[in-house]
Design an enzyme around this catalytic site. Structure first.
Site, PDB file in Angstrom:
ATOM      1  N   HIS A 146       0.639  -1.407  -0.107  1.00 10.40           N
ATOM      2  CA  HIS A 146      -0.012  -0.164  -0.055  1.00 10.40           C
ATOM      3  C   HIS A 146       0.787   1.318  -0.022  1.00 10.40           C
ATOM      4  O   HIS A 146       2.234   0.928   0.680  1.00 10.40           O
ATOM      5  CB  HIS A 146      -0.820  -0.281   0.957  1.00 10.40           C
ATOM      6  CG  HIS A 146      -1.861   1.206   1.565  1.00 10.40           C
ATOM      7  ND1 HIS A 146      -1.354   2.002   2.301  1.00 10.40           N
ATOM      8  CD2 HIS A 146      -3.240   0.749   1.690  1.00 10.40           C
ATOM      9  CE1 HIS A 146      -2.561   3.402   1.725  1.00 10.40           C
ATOM     10  NE2 HIS A 146      -3.585   2.305   0.860  1.00 10.40           N
ATOM     11  N   ASP A 223       3.031  -4.573   7.974  1.00 15.46           N
ATOM     12  CA  ASP A 223       1.954  -3.715   7.673  1.00 15.46           C
ATOM     13  C   ASP A 223       0.996  -4.576   7.669  1.00 15.46           C
ATOM     14  O   ASP A 223       0.371  -6.097   6.957  1.00 15.46           O
ATOM     15  CB  ASP A 223       2.124  -2.859   6.512  1.00 15.46           C
ATOM     16  CG  ASP A 223       0.463  -2.038   6.043  1.00 15.46           C
ATOM     17  OD1 ASP A 223      -0.489  -2.163   6.212  1.00 15.46           O
ATOM     18  OD2 ASP A 223       0.861  -2.114   4.848  1.00 15.46           O
ATOM     19  N   GLN A 226      -4.095  -5.012   7.091  1.00 16.90           N
ATOM     20  CA  GLN A 226      -5.097  -6.041   5.808  1.00 16.90           C
ATOM     21  C   GLN A 226      -5.884  -7.552   6.544  1.00 16.90           C
ATOM     22  O   GLN A 226      -5.425  -8.312   6.227  1.00 16.90           O
ATOM     23  CB  GLN A 226      -5.403  -5.631   4.776  1.00 16.90           C
ATOM     24  CG  GLN A 226      -5.432  -4.909   3.873  1.00 16.90           C
ATOM     25  CD  GLN A 226      -7.562  -4.471   3.775  1.00 16.90           C
ATOM     26  OE1 GLN A 226      -8.121  -4.668   4.536  1.00 16.90           O
ATOM     27  NE2 GLN A 226      -7.263  -3.366   3.677  1.00 16.90           N
ATOM     28  N   LYS A 249     -10.316  -0.960  10.494  1.00 18.89           N
ATOM     29  CA  LYS A 249     -10.508  -1.781   9.352  1.00 18.89           C
ATOM     30  C   LYS A 249     -10.645  -3.328  10.565  1.00 18.89           C
ATOM     31  O   LYS A 249     -11.047  -4.443   9.352  1.00 18.89           O
ATOM     32  CB  LYS A 249      -9.393  -2.224   8.931  1.00 18.89           C
ATOM     33  CG  LYS A 249      -8.749  -0.699   7.946  1.00 18.89           C
ATOM     34  CD  LYS A 249      -7.939  -1.098   6.792  1.00 18.89           C
ATOM     35  CE  LYS A 249      -7.934  -0.017   6.096  1.00 18.89           C
ATOM     36  NZ  LYS A 249      -8.035   0.696   5.448  1.00 18.89           N
ATOM     37  N   CYS A 387      -5.282   2.799  -3.625  1.00 15.46           N
ATOM     38  CA  CYS A 387      -3.412   3.150  -3.076  1.00 15.46           C
ATOM     39  C   CYS A 387      -2.421   2.364  -3.108  1.00 15.46           C
ATOM     40  O   CYS A 387      -1.905   2.129  -2.212  1.00 15.46           O
ATOM     41  CB  CYS A 387      -3.827   3.422  -1.720  1.00 15.46           C
ATOM     42  SG  CYS A 387      -4.752   4.628  -1.253  1.00 15.46           S
TER      43      CYS A 387
HETATM   44  C1  LIG Z   1      -1.871  -2.828   3.775  1.00 11.68           C
HETATM   45  C2  LIG Z   1      -3.011  -1.360   4.060  1.00 11.68           C
HETATM   46  N1  LIG Z   1      -1.856  -0.336   4.388  1.00 11.68           N
HETATM   47  C3  LIG Z   1      -2.075   0.643   5.001  1.00 11.68           C
HETATM   48  C4  LIG Z   1      -3.166   1.132   5.104  1.00 11.68           C
HETATM   49  C5  LIG Z   1      -3.268   2.439   5.109  1.00 11.68           C
HETATM   50  O1  LIG Z   1      -4.293   2.481   6.286  1.00 11.68           O
HETATM   51  P1  LIG Z   1      -4.600   3.756   7.451  1.00 11.68           P
HETATM   52  O2  LIG Z   1      -5.454   4.613   5.761  1.00 11.68           O
HETATM   53  O3  LIG Z   1      -5.767   3.506   8.001  1.00 11.68           O
HETATM   54  O4  LIG Z   1      -3.640   4.242   8.154  1.00 11.68           O
HETATM   55  C6  LIG Z   1      -3.846   0.500   4.641  1.00 11.68           C
HETATM   56  C7  LIG Z   1      -5.389   0.957   4.331  1.00 11.68           C
HETATM   57  O5  LIG Z   1      -5.957   0.949   3.373  1.00 11.68           O
HETATM   58  C8  LIG Z   1      -3.761  -1.507   3.660  1.00 11.68           C
HETATM   59  O6  LIG Z   1      -5.143  -1.272   3.132  1.00 11.68           O
END
Ligand SMILES: Cc1ncc(COP(=O)(O)O)c(C=O)c1O
Length: 429
Positions: A146, A223, A226, A249, A387
């Site tokens: 992401h 990270d 998900q 999430k 993203c």
């Molecule tokens: C894999 C992953 N990492 C990081 C993020 C960023 O999350 P946030 O916008 O809640 O900080 C997302 C959000 O879609 C994501 O899917």
């Protein structure tokens, strides 16, 4: 109504991980009734919410926790001797304990409350990264990250004259583990990888990746944005050095998230932001910093958000993470078969191990048009690059349509999605 104070003492007293439970069939009717928004009608149709990777809906327990906090507990934490402040502090501490148990961390000092996965990753880049990365050093990520796990490293690399290395993925969207291993060398200062791709649904071979990196003495940030909503996570078993996720999430509110870090690493890192609460003493000559985790929590935090995140994690822990994983595995397999066999549909991301996400494109129908047509049917999916523009580039497409699943979704909702896609095909054929 959730009582926030009552379980506080019990939670604080308990230092044990949640007991492991075998997967049980879930009572979907009961679960769906726990989520008030699922009764909404969209364009006169029943809401079919399949945009859970963007944000999940909230159970009554989470909404009640927020209302209860503001009606009965609201006060600033840590600095008050009055009763409300003590209660709010206890509830906030209890939420940290809940997070610790949920990801099986050893110690609450390793749990830092942040705004979300994005802030957690930026925190590591700006503190650990800035002190450990120098000109010519390397940071290794994968091709399925992401933007939140790309851009903070690019900013750091630019500042330091370091290099971002990217481990490739194959046509199924699986990590090329051999290439990943080859990219770790003496200049690698950190590996930063996703556990589940938000664009492809791929579950990465995290244990192997962490083992490979650790063999070369390189720490690993995961990270987990998900991953945590979909299956049990154990940061100690993984042996990851940092783990980031967002509350919204995983059925919690927006504006709250978590950075887990191994205590020794966090102790050695400089603070992220300066302000109240993160200090031990301040004079104009010198400031000393507070102990963990407060060293990284400058200013008044999102108190209600942390407490409500605790309520969310309690809610899904009570359902059982293995039961949730089994249910969602069934949904994903069903959706893969049904959507994947529709004429003109091509699945993007067919890794052998996937979680939560089905990405696809359709001949002659732009994903945005598909999303708009589905919305008229009450079906919410996400369309675009999610993203993860480098993933789109890897597959040579500008965008995908993405259906993503949560514990409250049903096979009937996937049937509705399939019907909606058929309709779109007829309109554009
Ligand atoms: C894999 C992953 N990492 C990081 C993020 C960023 O999350 P946030 O916008 O809640 O900080 C997302 C959000 O879609 C994501 O899917």
């Amino acid at each position: 109504m959730t009582t926030v104070t009552q379980p506080v003492a019990a939670r604080l007293a308990s230092n044990d991980p949640l007991p492991g439970r075998a997967a049980q069939p879930l009572d979907l009717k009961k679960i769906r009734a726990d989520f008030p928004i699922l009764a909404e009608r969209i364009h006169g149709k029943k809401l079919v919410y399949l945009d859970n990777a963007a944000t999940s809906q909230k159970p009554r327990a989470v909404i009640d926790a927020i209302v209860y906090y503001y009606e009965h507990l609201n006060a600033n934490i840590h600095r008050g001797v009055h009763t409300l402040s003590v209660r709010a502090t206890e509830a906030h501490d209890a939420a940290r304990q809940t997070v610790r148990r949920f990801i099986h961390a050893a110690d609450t000092r390793e749990i830092i409350f942040v705004r979300g996965a994005t802030e957690a990753i930026n925190l590591v880049a700006q503190t650990y990264g800035r002190t450990h990365v120098a000109a010519g050093d390397e940071i290794l990520i994968t091709a399925m990250e992401h933007h939140s796990n790309i851009v903070p490293w690019q900013i750091l690399c630019e500042e330091k004259g370091a290099h971002l290395r990217v481990a490739p993925i194959d046509d199924r969207g699986e990590l090329e583990l051999n290439e990943f291993a080859k990219l770790i060398g003496p200049r690698t200062k950190l590996v930063a990888v996703t556990q589940v791709s938000n664009a492809l649904g791929t579950v990465t071979p995290l244990r192997e990746m962490i083992e490979i990196a650790h063999r070369q003495g390189v720490p690993v940030l995961v990270d987990g944005a998900q991953a945590v909503p979909h299956f049990a996570v154990d940061v100690q078993a993984l042996d990851c050095d940092f783990y980031a996720f967002s509350g919204h999430k995983v059925y919690g509110p927006t504006g709250i998230g978590v950075l887990y870090g191994k205590r020794a690493l966090l102790e050695a890192m400089p603070p992220y932001q300066g302000g109240g609460d993160m200090i031990s003493s301040v004079t104009f000559a010198k400031t000393t910093y507070n102990d963990l985790p407060f060293k990284f929590e400058a200013g008044t935090p999102d108190i209600a958000g942390a407490i409500a995140l605790g309520a969310a994690l309690d809610y899904i822990s009570n359902l059982g993470m293995d039961s949730i994983a089994a249910h969602e595995h069934d949904l994903l397999a069903y959706a893969t078969e049904k959507v994947g066999s529709l004429p003109g549909v091509q699945l993007i991301g067919t890794a052998r191990e996937r979680a939560g996400v089905l990405s696809f494109v359709m001949d002659g129908v732009h994903p945005h048009d598909l999303g708009t047509i589905l919305d008229r049917e009450g079906i919410a999916i996400r369309t675009g690059h999610h993203c993860a523009q480098p993933v789109m580039e890897r597959f040579g497409i500008p965008a995908t349509a993405r259906a993503s699943f949560a514990v409250y979704n049903t096979r009937e909702e996937i049937d509705a999605l399939v019907e909606g896609i058929r309709k779109a095909h007829e309109v554009f054929a």
